[in-house]
Motif scaffolding. Sequence first.
Motif, PDB file in Angstrom:
ATOM      1  N   PRO A 169      -4.922   6.690  -2.695  1.00 52.76           N
ATOM      2  CA  PRO A 169      -4.370   5.432  -2.182  1.00 52.76           C
ATOM      3  C   PRO A 169      -4.159   4.434  -3.322  1.00 52.76           C
ATOM      4  O   PRO A 169      -5.020   4.251  -4.173  1.00 52.76           O
ATOM      5  CB  PRO A 169      -5.439   4.943  -1.208  1.00 52.76           C
ATOM      6  N   ARG A 188      -5.273  13.086  -2.008  1.00 51.06           N
ATOM      7  CA  ARG A 188      -4.435  11.933  -1.740  1.00 51.06           C
ATOM      8  C   ARG A 188      -5.052  10.731  -2.441  1.00 51.06           C
ATOM      9  O   ARG A 188      -6.254  10.487  -2.326  1.00 51.06           O
ATOM     10  CB  ARG A 188      -4.350  11.685  -0.240  1.00 51.06           C
ATOM     11  N   GLN A 212       0.853  -1.190   0.000  1.00 51.83           N
ATOM     12  CA  GLN A 212       0.000   0.000   0.000  1.00 51.83           C
ATOM     13  C   GLN A 212       0.885   1.235   0.000  1.00 51.83           C
ATOM     14  O   GLN A 212       1.939   1.258   0.630  1.00 51.83           O
ATOM     15  CB  GLN A 212      -0.874   0.060   1.253  1.00 51.83           C
ATOM     16  N   GLU A 213       0.417   2.246  -0.719  1.00 54.39           N
ATOM     17  CA  GLU A 213       1.088   3.548  -0.670  1.00 54.39           C
ATOM     18  C   GLU A 213       0.067   4.626  -1.010  1.00 54.39           C
ATOM     19  O   GLU A 213      -0.993   4.343  -1.551  1.00 54.39           O
ATOM     20  CB  GLU A 213       2.285   3.598  -1.613  1.00 54.39           C
ATOM     21  N   ILE A 214       0.399   5.850  -0.683  1.00 57.26           N
ATOM     22  CA  ILE A 214      -0.503   6.978  -0.933  1.00 57.26           C
ATOM     23  C   ILE A 214       0.257   8.015  -1.749  1.00 57.26           C
ATOM     24  O   ILE A 214       1.321   8.484  -1.344  1.00 57.26           O
ATOM     25  CB  ILE A 214      -1.003   7.594   0.382  1.00 57.26           C
TER      26      ILE A 214
END
Length: 115
Positions: free
Chosen positions: A103, A101, A92-94
């Motif tokens: 995701p 933002r 996971q990253e944003i």
Amino acid sequence: MLKVSPRKGVLRFGKRGKLNPRYIGPIKILDRVGPVAYKLELPKELSNIHSTFHVSNLKKCLSDESFIIPMKELRLDDKLNFVEEPVEIIDQEINQLRQSRIPIVKVRWNSKRGP
């Protein structure tokens, strides 16, 4: 191989999705109906569809027998869309933009084509 992803405006096999297979098969050709039409031996899952197809919906299959996925192992819903289930979230990253933002999630899917 029979093309199951429709062209724009054709809803014979349901909507085209990102993970849906584009072709299924190989499917045996029974007879040549006309100069550009062939009658196919369709599996029971596709019994509600007419068995004669134009050559533009067919693709020659030159693959190895070991790569064939039987129709029994595929899970299709009522609109003939390919059903896959998520197994786990790998990463996971944003992504940060100016005021929003986004995701981003990397998922491992349960599929007959491999993880």
